[in-house]
Design an enzyme around this catalytic site. Structure first.
Site, short mmCIF file in Angstrom:
data_model
loop_
_atom_site.label_atom_id
_atom_site.label_comp_id
_atom_site.label_asym_id
_atom_site.label_seq_id
_atom_site.Cartn_x
_atom_site.Cartn_y
_atom_site.Cartn_z
N GLU A 276 0.80 -1.23 0.00
CA GLU A 276 0.00 0.00 0.00
C GLU A 276 0.83 1.28 0.00
O GLU A 276 0.66 2.13 0.87
CB GLU A 276 -0.96 0.01 1.20
N ASN A 317 2.01 -5.24 -3.10
CA ASN A 317 0.61 -5.51 -2.77
C ASN A 317 -0.14 -4.18 -2.61
O ASN A 317 0.35 -3.27 -1.95
CB ASN A 317 0.59 -6.29 -1.44
N HIS A 352 -10.47 -5.76 -1.38
CA HIS A 352 -11.42 -5.49 -0.30
C HIS A 352 -12.59 -4.76 -0.95
O HIS A 352 -12.44 -3.63 -1.43
CB HIS A 352 -10.77 -4.61 0.78
N GLU A 382 -6.43 -10.48 -0.69
CA GLU A 382 -7.12 -10.22 0.59
C GLU A 382 -8.62 -10.06 0.38
O GLU A 382 -9.27 -9.23 1.04
CB GLU A 382 -6.57 -8.93 1.24
N ASP A 384 -12.46 -9.69 0.37
CA ASP A 384 -13.68 -9.81 1.16
C ASP A 384 -14.75 -8.93 0.51
O ASP A 384 -14.43 -8.03 -0.27
CB ASP A 384 -13.50 -9.49 2.66
C1 XIL Z 1 -5.54 -5.67 8.73
C2 XIL Z 1 -5.84 -6.79 9.71
O1 XIL Z 1 -6.83 -7.62 9.17
C3 XIL Z 1 -6.31 -6.21 11.02
O2 XIL Z 1 -6.42 -7.24 12.00
C4 XIL Z 1 -5.33 -5.15 11.52
O3 XIL Z 1 -5.86 -4.55 12.68
C5 XIL Z 1 -5.10 -4.11 10.46
O4 XIL Z 1 -4.66 -4.74 9.27
N1 XIL Z 1 -4.65 -4.35 3.89
C6 XIL Z 1 -3.62 -5.15 4.32
C7 XIL Z 1 -3.75 -5.93 5.56
O5 XIL Z 1 -2.63 -5.32 3.59
O6 XIL Z 1 -2.53 -6.09 6.22
C8 XIL Z 1 -4.76 -5.32 6.51
O7 XIL Z 1 -4.96 -6.22 7.58
C9 XIL Z 1 -6.06 -5.04 5.77
C10 XIL Z 1 -5.85 -4.09 4.63
#
Ligand code: XIL
Length: 462
Positions: A276, A317, A352, A382, A384
């Site tokens: 990020e 990523n 996400h 990741e 969801d």
């Molecule tokens: C998130 C975790 O799921 C949480 O438990 C934590 O508090 C914050 O980070 N992008 C990412 C992940 O690359 O590392 C993040 O994970 C979610 C967004």
């Protein structure tokens, strides 16, 4: 032509039972190529297999081979167990997630859930068994022509490993979670346990216990591990910023990357090196690293990572860079530049999303193809899909079906693009999501039961 042409074999910790003919022993230890008919593809046989000989693997023994294929191939092993009833062969291709094969006492052919694209591939077969006396015998590995003709209803479009974020605390304290994890996924990403604030909370004070436990668990169970994330502005411990005035921030970065990657070398083969880095306008986000090292910090991290473990695959990523926006453009430019310098192997698209706010299949597929064109791998890392718990207008059931469509579209896009090599969701089940259980964003529900979303993903990627 469907022949397997080049074959070289290195075998470690492997008993071949003294059957290798001397003439072969130097060049090919254990397996040799043998032609079958053109329509059936190719087969590797244990040396002397025509006389009924087999590779004999002890528990934890590994057999390795390299093959070259000229088109997509489905893989199968002929194997059996001796001396015990339970044991698994863990087959890993090109260092990817292990596919489990469970032989019985009789010889039988077992399909490996993997499809080899054309090219050169490293295959490793590890034997895991509870009893010391147990042996696995393997006498053939078959490579069948595959792909193209199968109708959609006959199975997945293309098999892609399915992974999940995992939290060590849940894994340890919740047996149902642990079971669902093993049953549903073949790859894990530590949700927080490999971030810098966790691994090095104070300078030089290393806290590897949780990450070690996750990696050991994955190894015992034949799961792959994505390393996440070496350099991430958001979960960088506060002490790092102090290096600006009183230290050498580049050295801090290098030490961190080296120490972590070398510890897991050979066990964690894919790393998110930088996570990020961009804002929504395609500029670099300001964080401790960019403040201290300037915009060059991203490339520097990749250089240190390459040097730390040259065998690992290095990924960038990013979040919300799936559709055609400024962040996507910035990410593509970065990846193209790093690729030209030989510093990157892949890109993670986090995915996400939410119902009503998700990339379409076409949008995602076109982004995946952009990365394919650059010549890097791309993973969904990741995913969801929040269903919008405050939106009472639509029933939950109908929203769960809509959610399944979003997952289906993403998995179908991944299946359609050969460069898409893994599909990971951000949590084992709804009850464990960082978005909260009421958003029901994942593939299993609060009671760890499969949702329509899981069926949809399975239909697309197996
Ligand atoms: C998130 C975790 O799921 C949480 O438990 C934590 O508090 C914050 O980070 N992008 C990412 C992940 O690359 O590392 C993040 O994970 C979610 C967004």
């Amino acid at each position: 032509m469907g022949w397997l042409t080049g074959v070289a074999v290195g075998v470690a910790a492997l008993s071949i039972g003294g059957v290798v003919p001397a003439a072969h022993a130097a060049a090919l230890r254990g397996l040799e190529a043998e032609r079958m008919s053109a329509s059936k593809g190719s087969v590797l046989r244990a040396a002397g297999a025509s006389g009924g000989r087999a590779l004999k693997l002890r528990p934890r023994g590994v057999a390795r081979t390299v093959v070259r294929t000229h088109g997509p191939r489905a893989v199968a092993l002929r194997a059996r167990l001796r001396g015990c009833r339970r044991g698994s062969l863990l087959v890993s291709i090109d260092g990817g997630p292990a596919r489990r094969v469970r032989p019985g006492l009789r010889w039988a052919r077992h399909r490996v859930r993997a499809l080899l694209p054309a090219g050169r591939h490293r295959i490793a077969i590890r034997f895991a068994a509870p009893r010391h006396r147990c042996r696995a015998h393997v006498d053939r590995i078959r490579f069948r022509r595959a792909g193209g003709s199968a109708p959609a209803s006959a199975g997945p479009l293309r098999r892609v490993p399915l992974g999940t974020a995992v939290d060590l605390h849940d894994l340890r304290h919740d047996a149902a979670y642990e079971q669902a994890l093993r049953k549903t996924y073949v790859s894990i990403t530590p949700e927080n346990e490999m971030k810098m604030d966790w691994l090095q909370p104070a300078e030089g004070r290393w806290n590897f216990a949780a990450a070690d436990a996750l990696v050991a668990y994955a190894q015992r169970n034949g799961l792959a591990v994505r390393g996440h994330a070496l350099i991430f502005g958001e979960q960088t411990p506060p002490w790092v910023s102090r290096k600006w005035l009183f230290g050498d921030p580049a050295r801090t970065m290098r030490t961190h990357i080296r120490t972590v990657m070398r510890r897991y070398a050979g066990r964690v083969r894919v790393w998110d090196v930088v996570n990020e880095a961009f804002d929504d306008y395609g500029g670099l986000k300001t964080n401790a690293w960019s403040r201290m090292l300037g915009p060059g910090y991203v490339e520097l991290a990749f250089r240190y990572a390459r040097e730390a473990d040259p065998t690992a695959k290095l990924f960038y990523n990013e979040i919300n860079a799936e559709t055609d926006n400024r962040k996507r453009a910035a990410t593509l430019r970065l990846v193209e530049r790093l690729k030209a310098k030989g510093l990157i192997d892949g890109v993670g698209l986090q995915m996400h999303t939410a119902l009503g706010w998700a990339p379409t299949r076409e949008q995602l597929e076109s982004t995946l193809r952009e990365y394919e064109r650059i010549g890097v791998e791309v993973e969904i890392t990741e995913m969801d899909v929040m269903i919008g718990h405050l939106d009472a207008a639509e029933s939950i059931d109908s929203r769960l079906l809509g959610q399944a469509d979003v997952y289906r579209d993403a998995a179908t896009a991944c299946a359609a693009v050969a460069a898409c090599t893994r599909f990971t969701v951000w949590g084992v089940a709804d009850a464990y999501s960082w978005k909260g259980i009421e958003e029901r964003p994942l593939l299993l529900d609060g009671a760890l039961q499969p949702k329509p979303a899981l069926t949809a993903v399975r239909q697309a990627i197996g």
